[in-house]
Write an enzyme that holds these catalytic residues in place. Structure first.
Site, PDB file in Angstrom:
ATOM      1  N   GLU A 156       0.816  -1.212   0.000  1.00  0.00           N
ATOM      2  CA  GLU A 156       0.000   0.000   0.000  1.00  0.00           C
ATOM      3  C   GLU A 156       0.859   1.277   0.000  1.00  0.00           C
ATOM      4  O   GLU A 156       0.581   2.227   0.743  1.00  0.00           O
ATOM      5  CB  GLU A 156      -0.963  -0.006   1.199  1.00  0.00           C
ATOM      6  CG  GLU A 156      -1.965  -1.164   1.166  1.00  0.00           C
ATOM      7  CD  GLU A 156      -3.056  -1.059   2.217  1.00  0.00           C
ATOM      8  OE1 GLU A 156      -2.950  -0.201   3.117  1.00  0.00           O
ATOM      9  OE2 GLU A 156      -4.022  -1.832   2.134  1.00  0.00           O
ATOM     10  N   GLU A 167      -6.768  -7.862  -0.743  1.00  0.00           N
ATOM     11  CA  GLU A 167      -7.368  -7.717   0.588  1.00  0.00           C
ATOM     12  C   GLU A 167      -8.837  -7.360   0.451  1.00  0.00           C
ATOM     13  O   GLU A 167      -9.186  -6.223   0.137  1.00  0.00           O
ATOM     14  CB  GLU A 167      -6.654  -6.634   1.421  1.00  0.00           C
ATOM     15  CG  GLU A 167      -5.279  -7.026   1.901  1.00  0.00           C
ATOM     16  CD  GLU A 167      -4.700  -6.016   2.895  1.00  0.00           C
ATOM     17  OE1 GLU A 167      -5.476  -5.228   3.475  1.00  0.00           O
ATOM     18  OE2 GLU A 167      -3.477  -6.026   3.073  1.00  0.00           O
TER      19      GLU A 167
END
Length: 831
Positions: free
Chosen positions: A183, A254
């Protein structure tokens, strides 16, 4: 150019078998999917972290994941537990990642290895070891020479270990994907040019270390060409713009099954229906891999969690903290995976078309007419209104916010909103074998400045003081006051004020506890203010600085601070006295930690006394012994009468507890704390509690945990269970003659149904463990449920009006009927 490279990779992965046939081996990809050992596949992945459960639990957790339709396990690699001291490595116990991956392979599943080394994961320091913070001139996650040197060195060590153990797919192992960074888009702008340089360097470094499997970067919009950018979030079908290359597949790393909790948070919720809707939408829009984060969250043992994160991690996952199946989330997703697998050939080799009927209704078809492949997704995006849709001459009912999957473009095998699988409810049962605990206590001595060796003019910063060796550090100074300094009136007291950068502190004046203050996950800083009584002469001001984990996210993590920064005494006759620069003594940790009183040997080093009717309060250690609870169900401690501290069983840390930090609902975020049975002996188990602020240890309960309360709640219009269909080649057909819906109930393990606790055929309401009668119900509901289910391990109650009532005796013939059933499962009695 990339197409040529992909083709070359495919060719290079072909090896010749003994019989002369070509046998593809390894992993490639194109714009449609991953290609593993020459085969396209749909991937249903679940995050399970080896660090968050003991090895004894791994086989069962993985088995349950596989039964839930999972074919890939995703895990991070945790740098700070593998290299806690620079150059010293630990891969033992529940840190044995090789054993974990081999167990996954043994059960026939694949692995996604998220190397990081930055992982976030609500893990202390995002996985970075503390010693990295003290490297000269280092800047984490930037194109910074010290950082990239250590990051590459660690990554190389992990890759070499995997290669040595032959765990990558081209070597015959289970690892089909690897991830570098995590991320990074969230922080890249903060590092300006060095952010862009760093992400390019990270990609090239990873591929350079090993190019046998694809590398991914999640939430990295402009990922370098050599890696696949992937989505994280709750609804990636609608929020993900897609990969930044035509030859990259659409992957979801995710899919959050709920949300992690920090102390002070209310419960986290995400319904099975919403999860299923998001996954069905994603596969309808070219997705071929989704990963549930988490599929099993487990427990943050020791001091492993990041700032303010609870010990219980992602308990709302399909497998809860204790490894028990959370239904209907586990079973509804299992059914979804089966429905998508029934559609597999069309999804992977069919041509997609999309028909938008209006802003809410949509039909997506994957079809290859020459190969007789066809699967359809009928979507209703409206959040409150059901609808009807006509497709290929047939009419289909779509509940609100739902997707119906037609595995043959004709038959509804699954709808994301209509749960036909069973539900369950979790029970905490007080143990009979582990009750009537006899508690003893040992109280910490509150030190003074003269007793603390480490002196500094002002209070030292708490992270760099403790160096991740303890949550605690003592701070102490002294002031000398005379009678002219003190308030003249008896109704006025001086006030101690401490401005702290976090996370918490307990304050003492002349050895007496005066109060506790803390921040929270949003604002870790706080100001502590309490009235105090000063005496003439020397007064000792002592603070116990407390951490609740290191930060795990954001830019410049190496520059975060905690601990007291300004200390004043207000209300003196001469005004406010600033004692920040008064010379402070410091000591890391509390004496009980240093003596390791939570172990058998350490406990002998201090004097324990029986707990009195009124426990002494703060900074007190408590110990007791207990026998392992009866049965084989998971074990937990109910701590709802304690406040804040840490727990150990037989020397193993169960993590931090904090039940006095109430959520906006007025309840603790977490009251029960997992005690893995692997930590227990048959008898004489040592339980030690360090309570920081006060509490009632005599109220601690040892309980067993089960999900033996199982339920079903289905309607007359629910589709039949997807397990009633199968697909073989181009053939799709039912496997049973009667495709009517029914209430299917199966007890966990080998248990049998002992009692029907609730049954209503009519218009019941509520949820498993909390059903209520509606305005109309069949009087025969309990009787019918008992007839079909009592004494059985599994049963099916047909949803037919004639089963419950004669036609002329139906109490509510003009409504759609719902059947709600709740039963209790027990271990069968031995003959």
């Amino acid at each position: 150019m990339f197409q040529i490279l992909t083709l070359a990779l495919l060719i290079s992965l072909l090896v010749t078998s003994v019989n002369g046939q070509e046998k593809p081996r390894g992993v490639a990809y194109d714009g449609r999917s991953l290609i593993v050992n020459g085969n396209r596949e749909l991937f249903f992945s679940g995050s399970i972290h080896y660090t968050r459960s003991p090895p004894e639990m791994w086989p069962e957790i993985i088995r349950k994941a596989k039964e839930g339709g999972i074919n890939v396990i995703q895990t991070y690699v945790f740098w700070n537990i593998h290299e806690p001291v620079q150059g010293q490595f630990n891969f033992e116990g529940n840190f044995d990642i090789v054993k974990f991956i081999k167990e996954i392979a043994e059960q026939g599943l694949y692995v996604t290895l998220r190397i990081g080394p930055y992982i976030e994961a609500e893990w202390s320091s995002g996985g970075f070891p503390y010693w990295l913070r003290e490297i000269k001139n280092i800047t984490f996650r930037s194109y910074n020479e010290p950082f990239v040197y250590h990051m590459k060195k660690y990554s190389e060590m992990v890759i070499d270990l995997m290669k040595k153990e032959k765990l990558f797919a081209p070597q015959g192992g289970p690892i089909i994907l690897a991830q570098i960074e995590n991320e990074y888009n969230n922080v890249q702008a903060a590092y300006k040019d060095n952010g862009k340089k760093y992400i390019e360097w990270a990609a090239n470094m990873a591929v350079g270390l090993y190019d046998g499997v694809p590398w991914i970067m999640c939430k990295q919009k402009e990922a370098p060409p050599s890696v696949i950018n992937t989505c994280n979030g709750r609804h990636c079908a609608d929020t993900f713009a897609g990969p930044n290359g035509l030859n990259k597949p659409t992957l979801w790393t995710e899919n959050w099954t709920a949300q992690y909790r920090t102390f002070g948070d209310p419960p986290s919720q995400r319904s099975a229906e919403d999860l299923a809707f998001s996954v069905a939408r994603f596969f309808a829009k070219n997705g071929t891999l989704t990963n549930y984060y988490m599929y099993h969250g487990g427990t943050n043992f020791g001091r492993s969690s990041s700032s303010f994160v609870t010990t219980r991690y992602y308990d709302e996952a399909p497998l809860d903290e204790f490894g028990l199946m959370r239904d209907p989330k586990w079973s509804h997703l299992r059914d979804l995976h089966r429905a998508l697998r029934l559609s597999r050939r069309a999804l992977l080799w069919g041509n997609p078309t999309v028909q938008k009927i209006n802003q809410d209704l949509e039909i997506t078809v994957y079809e290859n007419t020459g190969e007789h492949m066809c699967a359809a997704f009928l979507t209703n995006n409206h959040t409150t209104q059901p609808s009807n849709i006509t497709f290929r001459g047939a009419n289909y009912y779509l509940p609100e916010k739902s997707v119906s999957i037609l595995a043959d473009c004709k038959t509804v095998v699954y709808n994301t909103q209509t749960v036909v699988s069973q539900h369950n409810s979790r029970n905490f049962v007080p143990s009979e074998k582990a009750k009537n605990l006899k508690w003893e206590m040992y109280q910490e001595k509150v030190p003074t400045v003269n007793e603390l060796a480490l002196k500094n003019r002002e209070p030292l910063e708490l992270y760099s003081l403790t160096k991740d060796k303890s949550d605690y550090a003592w701070y102490s100074t002294s002031i000398n006051v005379n009678r002219h300094d003190l308030p003249m009136r008896s109704d006025i007291l001086t006030v101690l004020q401490v401005a702290s950068m976090g996370h918490a502190l307990a304050a003492f004046v002349n050895g007496q506890y005066i109060g506790f203050g803390h921040g929270n996950n949003i604002d870790k800083s706080f100001v502590f203010r309490q009235p105090i009584v000063l005496k003439r002469g020397v007064n000792d001001i002592t603070l116990l600085g407390e951490l609740v984990g290191y930060p795990n996210s954001g830019a410049y993590m190496e520059k975060r601070f905690a601990g007291p920064r300004a200390v004043t005494i207000q209300g003196l006759m001469a005004g406010t006295l600033d004692i920040t620069l008064n010379v402070w003594g410091h000591e890391v940790g509390v004496s009980g930690e240093k003596e390791q009183v939570f172990t058998e040997e350490g406990a002998k080093k201090v004097k324990w006394t029986p707990v009195t009717a009124t426990p002494p309060g703060p900074v007190t250690w408590y110990k007791t012994y207990f026998d392992a609870p009866e049965g084989t169900d998971p074990v937990a401690l109910k701590m709802d009468k304690m406040q804040k501290g840490m727990l150990w069983v037989n020397g193993k840390s169960l993590g931090r507890y904090w039940v006095s930090f109430l959520s906006p609902l007025g309840q603790p975020t977490q009251s029960e704390y997992h005690v893995p049975r692997a930590f227990l002996k048959p008898s004489n188990n040592l339980l030690v509690v360090f309570e920081e602020t006060g509490g009632h240890p005599e109220k601690i309960e040892i309980v067993t945990v089960n999900r033996d309360t199982i339920c079903s709640m289905i309607t007359e219009y629910h589709p039949p269970n997807v397990k009633n269909f199968e697909s073989s080649g181009s053939k799709f057909c039912p496997v049973v003659e009667d495709l009517k819906a029914g209430a299917h109930l199966t007890c966990p393990d080998d248990n049998v149904i002992e009692k029907v606790e609730f049954a209503s055929y009519g218009d019941p309401d509520g949820a498993c463990g909390n059903f209520t009668m509606g305005t109309c119900t069949s009087q025969n509901s309990i009787k019918v449920a008992e007839k079909y289910c009592l004494g059985k391990h599994t049963c099916t109650i047909p949803i037919e009006r004639v089963t419950f009532d004669e036609p002329n005796k139906d109490p509510c013939p003009n409504i759609f009927k719902t059947l709600a059933v709740q039963v209790k499962c027990v271990v069968p009695k031995k003959n």
